[in-house]
Design a protein around this motif. Structure first.
Motif, PDB file in Angstrom:
ATOM      1  N   PHE A 169     -12.725   4.894  -5.195  1.00  0.00           N
ATOM      2  CA  PHE A 169     -12.682   3.413  -5.662  1.00  0.00           C
ATOM      3  C   PHE A 169     -13.245   3.215  -6.900  1.00  0.00           C
ATOM      4  CE2 PHE A 169     -16.755   4.526  -3.278  1.00  0.00           C
ATOM      5  CZ  PHE A 169     -17.654   4.248  -4.242  1.00  0.00           C
ATOM      6  N   GLY A 170     -13.872   4.183  -7.735  1.00  0.00           N
ATOM      7  CA  GLY A 170     -14.256   4.116  -8.900  1.00  0.00           C
ATOM      8  C   GLY A 170     -13.708   4.816 -10.085  1.00  0.00           C
ATOM      9  N   TRP A 171     -12.495   5.269  -9.945  1.00  0.00           N
ATOM     10  CA  TRP A 171     -11.778   6.357 -10.837  1.00  0.00           C
ATOM     11  C   TRP A 171     -10.606   5.790 -10.958  1.00  0.00           C
ATOM     12  CZ3 TRP A 171     -12.585   9.776 -14.358  1.00  0.00           C
ATOM     13  CH2 TRP A 171     -11.312  10.449 -14.899  1.00  0.00           C
ATOM     14  N   PRO A 172     -10.295   4.752 -12.057  1.00  0.00           N
ATOM     15  CA  PRO A 172      -8.891   4.309 -12.398  1.00  0.00           C
ATOM     16  C   PRO A 172      -7.801   5.542 -12.755  1.00  0.00           C
ATOM     17  CG  PRO A 172     -10.419   3.246 -13.830  1.00  0.00           C
ATOM     18  CD  PRO A 172     -11.003   4.724 -13.383  1.00  0.00           C
ATOM     19  N   VAL A 173      -6.590   5.627 -11.786  1.00  0.00           N
ATOM     20  CA  VAL A 173      -5.714   6.332 -11.995  1.00  0.00           C
ATOM     21  C   VAL A 173      -4.340   5.957 -12.644  1.00  0.00           C
ATOM     22  CG1 VAL A 173      -4.118   8.301 -10.899  1.00  0.00           C
ATOM     23  CG2 VAL A 173      -6.278   7.698  -9.775  1.00  0.00           C
ATOM     24  N   HIS A 174      -3.766   6.411 -13.920  1.00  0.00           N
ATOM     25  CA  HIS A 174      -2.747   5.755 -14.742  1.00  0.00           C
ATOM     26  C   HIS A 174      -1.615   6.174 -14.446  1.00  0.00           C
ATOM     27  CE1 HIS A 174      -5.990   3.568 -16.317  1.00  0.00           C
ATOM     28  NE2 HIS A 174      -6.565   4.686 -16.977  1.00  0.00           N
ATOM     29  N   GLU A 175      -1.460   7.530 -13.936  1.00  0.00           N
ATOM     30  CA  GLU A 175       0.017   8.154 -14.027  1.00  0.00           C
ATOM     31  C   GLU A 175       0.363   8.943 -12.436  1.00  0.00           C
ATOM     32  OE1 GLU A 175       1.260  10.380 -17.156  1.00  0.00           O
ATOM     33  OE2 GLU A 175       0.650   8.987 -18.750  1.00  0.00           O
ATOM     34  N   PRO A 176       1.361   8.977 -12.155  1.00  0.00           N
ATOM     35  CA  PRO A 176       1.656   9.693 -10.791  1.00  0.00           C
ATOM     36  C   PRO A 176       1.248  11.059 -10.796  1.00  0.00           C
ATOM     37  CG  PRO A 176       3.642   8.531 -11.353  1.00  0.00           C
ATOM     38  CD  PRO A 176       2.455   8.392 -12.470  1.00  0.00           C
ATOM     39  N   ARG A 177       0.613  11.707  -9.750  1.00  0.00           N
ATOM     40  CA  ARG A 177       0.042  13.095  -9.690  1.00  0.00           C
ATOM     41  C   ARG A 177      -0.846  13.426 -10.381  1.00  0.00           C
ATOM     42  NH1 ARG A 177       3.845  14.969  -6.037  1.00  0.00           N
ATOM     43  NH2 ARG A 177       5.794  14.324  -6.064  1.00  0.00           N
ATOM     44  N   THR A 178      -1.550  12.800 -11.127  1.00  0.00           N
ATOM     45  CA  THR A 178      -2.719  13.099 -11.841  1.00  0.00           C
ATOM     46  C   THR A 178      -4.097  12.961 -11.097  1.00  0.00           C
ATOM     47  OG1 THR A 178      -2.857  11.077 -12.746  1.00  0.00           O
ATOM     48  CG2 THR A 178      -1.667  12.542 -14.017  1.00  0.00           C
ATOM     49  N   TYR A 179      -4.076  12.538  -9.831  1.00  0.00           N
ATOM     50  CA  TYR A 179      -5.248  12.558  -9.100  1.00  0.00           C
ATOM     51  C   TYR A 179      -4.830  13.382  -7.774  1.00  0.00           C
ATOM     52  CZ  TYR A 179      -8.856  10.999  -6.068  1.00  0.00           C
ATOM     53  OH  TYR A 179     -10.106  10.505  -5.263  1.00  0.00           O
ATOM     54  N   VAL A 180      -5.237  14.311  -7.718  1.00  0.00           N
ATOM     55  CA  VAL A 180      -5.214  15.422  -6.898  1.00  0.00           C
ATOM     56  C   VAL A 180      -6.083  15.652  -5.868  1.00  0.00           C
ATOM     57  CG1 VAL A 180      -4.360  17.964  -6.525  1.00  0.00           C
ATOM     58  CG2 VAL A 180      -3.493  16.641  -8.526  1.00  0.00           C
ATOM     59  N   SER A 181      -6.000  14.805  -4.570  1.00  0.00           N
ATOM     60  CA  SER A 181      -6.895  14.776  -3.611  1.00  0.00           C
ATOM     61  C   SER A 181      -6.658  15.645  -2.379  1.00  0.00           C
ATOM     62  CB  SER A 181      -7.225  13.622  -3.179  1.00  0.00           C
ATOM     63  OG  SER A 181      -6.380  12.883  -2.453  1.00  0.00           O
ATOM     64  N   LEU A 190       0.925  -1.265   0.025  1.00  0.00           N
ATOM     65  CA  LEU A 190      -0.111   0.175   0.008  1.00  0.00           C
ATOM     66  C   LEU A 190       0.718   1.244  -0.083  1.00  0.00           C
ATOM     67  CD1 LEU A 190      -2.749  -0.956   2.534  1.00  0.00           C
ATOM     68  CD2 LEU A 190      -3.006  -1.040   0.118  1.00  0.00           C
ATOM     69  N   VAL A 191       0.493   2.099  -0.999  1.00  0.00           N
ATOM     70  CA  VAL A 191       1.477   3.388  -1.135  1.00  0.00           C
ATOM     71  C   VAL A 191       0.573   4.672  -0.671  1.00  0.00           C
ATOM     72  CG1 VAL A 191       3.050   2.184  -2.881  1.00  0.00           C
ATOM     73  CG2 VAL A 191       0.849   3.146  -3.418  1.00  0.00           C
ATOM     74  N   GLY A 192       1.279   5.492  -0.411  1.00  0.00           N
ATOM     75  CA  GLY A 192       0.741   6.858  -0.256  1.00  0.00           C
ATOM     76  C   GLY A 192       1.438   8.022  -0.924  1.00  0.00           C
ATOM     77  N   SER A 193       1.230   9.354  -0.505  1.00  0.00           N
ATOM     78  CA  SER A 193       1.940  10.485  -1.036  1.00  0.00           C
ATOM     79  C   SER A 193       3.338  10.460  -1.313  1.00  0.00           C
ATOM     80  CB  SER A 193       1.265  11.698  -0.365  1.00  0.00           C
ATOM     81  OG  SER A 193       0.061  12.139  -0.298  1.00  0.00           O
ATOM     82  N   GLY A 194       4.119   9.837  -0.235  1.00  0.00           N
ATOM     83  CA  GLY A 194       5.451   9.700  -0.020  1.00  0.00           C
ATOM     84  C   GLY A 194       6.211   8.862  -1.219  1.00  0.00           C
ATOM     85  N   ALA A 195       5.187   8.103  -2.143  1.00  0.00           N
ATOM     86  CA  ALA A 195       5.790   7.289  -3.061  1.00  0.00           C
ATOM     87  C   ALA A 195       5.480   7.858  -4.290  1.00  0.00           C
ATOM     88  CB  ALA A 195       5.039   6.109  -2.755  1.00  0.00           C
ATOM     89  N   GLN A 196       4.972   8.987  -4.444  1.00  0.00           N
ATOM     90  CA  GLN A 196       4.459   9.483  -5.987  1.00  0.00           C
ATOM     91  C   GLN A 196       5.812   9.619  -6.756  1.00  0.00           C
ATOM     92  OE1 GLN A 196       1.769  10.102  -7.418  1.00  0.00           O
ATOM     93  NE2 GLN A 196       0.345  10.148  -6.124  1.00  0.00           N
ATOM     94  N   HIS A 197       6.887   9.701  -6.284  1.00  0.00           N
ATOM     95  CA  HIS A 197       7.956   9.985  -7.226  1.00  0.00           C
ATOM     96  C   HIS A 197       8.838   8.459  -7.428  1.00  0.00           C
ATOM     97  CE1 HIS A 197       9.780  10.066  -3.129  1.00  0.00           C
ATOM     98  NE2 HIS A 197      10.927   9.757  -3.668  1.00  0.00           N
TER      99      HIS A 197
END
Length: 550
Positions: free
Chosen positions: A392-404, A211-218
């Motif tokens: 849970f219902g939005w597939p994310v494909h690249e880092p940093r492209t989902y800004v929550s 399981l990953v979080g913000s600290g793994a975006q790079h």
């Protein structure tokens, strides 16, 4: 050495540290800084706003979507207080944001005379909210203090910082010696013994999970390589979305991760607070600070995290360095045969996707957006029925492209944050998905979008309510409705009044068609999605799923 004002000294230090954009709202104490920004407008763009909170959230969106510092400048006192929600959001998500503000004249500091915008202890207030805050006491100290701000922002766990300067110092002048750009502290070297212990644990596991979080975006490439070596699914709740593409066989949604959780026999947390398994899945009222089963390996750059949630093995390291060290150690063991693992993950992904189809019409609208938004496009959700469904219902494909929004959960953060994302990425599509309630927290920034020609596409779901509050009052408080039903403006007339293109739709196909048109426009667009009040299915069974989903 150059003679310059305090404001100019700050601006020159920003330029030396690579800043290309400042979000701001000028006022009396900040005039010298904004005058210096005007004189440096060829190198630094200044984006004005209509409310200070938007300045803070635009800087947050810039930082969150780029990994680079986002900078904003506002007056002291009420001005900086209006931005504190954004500072808290930046702190909670590990985002580097620099707040620049003024102060009363030096002679009035601590006197309590009620000078313009005076706070009892502004610096103390800021220090309670950010990683570090300091005052520039002399004009010639500006380069050193600003450089220190950048070092603090980017060292260890990234986060927000604040710098203030008294009114008279900012307007005063002195000879200033420039300094080279600041450099973050050297990253810690992963402990070989800890890495070896973690590798032994993982090599023996049959069904590990990451399981990953913000600290793994790079650190996406390193995390994926580790996952492939372990045949481990990689999931995330908010901050880690996109670290591993959810189209990859090992990239799983939050709900698919929950379906796999009960059979997991080792967990690796990378740059994450691990909110899902130990709060969302275990119960938000139950504190788990020493999990026992499955054994937990944590990889984090913040040593305090190992006290907040105590792992069996803790590896103090940057997520990329730690994942690569752990990968090398795992590869030293004979590869474990896990013949059915990929099939089980694929089945969980298919089952999760089928299950979340029940959350309508939200999932249908998300599917419509996903079908037309480029894979490298950005989605910025809001605290809304459609926004919650993105967990849970939005597939994310690249880092940093989902800004929550992170754990602060600030209603109204989404629209101004998305403006900052679009300013940072003018050539990429950015969609803000918001509700009618949250959007009206910052509706005045439509003027900013129009004036600054920020080509953001804003989707406003109009259900004439704070949908989540309304449902809770209906189901948990005897249908005693208070403060949750809204009488809204005509959103299309509102868009027109601000000089923004507008459209209204009531079907997913209609939304997809309007998005295609909006992506071709150079300026901002507002799309109203009309949804009858109370018709949206609850997303919460998939955010707080039962102990073992059926």
């Amino acid at each position: 050495m150059r003679r310059m004002t305090g404001g100019a000294a700050i601006v020159e230090a920003l330029a030396a540290n690579g800043v290309d954009t400042v979000f701001g709202l000028p006022g009396a104490q900040m005039y010298p800084l904004f005058d210096a920004l005007k004189q440096r407008e060829a190198a630094i763009r200044t984006v004005g706003a209509r409310h200070e909170q938007a300045c803070g959230y635009m800087a947050f969106g810039y930082a969150r979507s780029t990994g680079r510092p986002g900078v904003y400048a506002v007056v002291p006192g009420p001005g900086v207080l209006n931005t504190t929600a954004a500072l808290c959001t930046a702190y909670g998500t590990g985002s580097p944001v620099l707040c620049l503000t003024g102060q009363v004249p030096t002679a009035f500091l601590g006197k309590g005379r009620g000078h313009l915008h005076e706070l009892p202890d502004q610096l103390g207030t800021l220090r309670s909210l950010v990683k570090w805050a300091e005052r520039i006491e002399r004009v010639e100290d500006a380069p050193a203090v600003i450089d220190e701000a950048f070092r603090r922002m980017l060292s260890g766990r990234p986060g927000p910082v604040a710098v203030e300067m008294a009114w008279d110092v900012m307007a005063g002048a002195a000879e200033v010696a420039p300094l080279p750009a600041s450099r973050p502290d050297r990253r810690p070297v992963p402990c070989g013994e800890a890495v070896a212990r973690a590798a032994r644990l993982l090599a023996a596991a049959e069904r590990p999970m990451i399981l990953v979080g913000s600290g793994a975006q790079h650190a996406g490439a390193a995390v994926l390589a580790l996952a492939e070596a372990l045949d481990a699914p990689v999931g995330a709740f908010r901050g880690g979305r996109g670290v591993v593409d959810e189209d990859h066989p090992l990239g799983v949604s939050s709900y698919a991760a929950r379906l796999l959780w009960d059979d997991t026999d080792a967990l690796v947390g990378i740059g994450s607070r691990l909110e899902m398994p130990y709060m969302r899945w275990a119960g938000m009222m139950r504190l788990i600070d020493r999990p026992e089963t499955p054994p937990l390996v944590r990889l984090d750059i913040d040593p305090v995290e190992f006290e907040r949630l105590v792992p069996e093995v803790g590896i103090l390291a940057d997520s990329e360095d730690g994942a690569r060290a752990l990968l090398a150690a795992v590869r030293a063991f004979p590869r474990r045969d896990r013949p059915d693992r990929r099939a089980a993950i694929a089945a969980a992904k298919a089952r999760a996707r089928s299950a979340v189809e029940a959350v309508q019409p939200q999932v249908a609208y998300l599917d419509a957006i996903r079908a037309v938004l480029p894979r490298d496009g950005f989605l910025v959700p809001e605290l809304s029925q459609l926004g919650f469904a993105t967990y849970f219902g939005w597939p994310v494909h690249e880092p940093r492209t989902y800004v929550s929004e992170g754990y602060q959960g600030t209603l109204g953060f989404g629209f101004p944050t998305a403006l900052g994302v679009k300013v940072a990425h003018p050539g990429r599509a950015v969609v803000s998905v918001t509700g009618d309630g949250g959007f009206l927290f910052g509706v005045q920034e439509l003027a900013t979008a129009a004036q600054e020609r920020i080509g953001l596409v804003t989707v406003v779901v109009n259900n004439a309510s704070y949908g989540n509050v309304l449902r809770d009052q209906q189901t948990g408080f005897g249908n005693r409705i208070i403060g949750s039903v809204l009488e809204n403006p005509d959103f299309l007339l509102l868009a027109k009044a601000f000089g923004v293109a507008g459209a209204a739709v009531s079907t997913p196909d209609g939304l997809a068609a309007e998005l295609r048109l909006a992506f071709d426009r150079p300026g901002p667009t507002l799309i109203e999605v009309r949804v009858p009040q109370g018709t949206e299915a609850s997303p919460w069974p998939f955010i707080h799923p039962p102990a073992r989903p059926a």
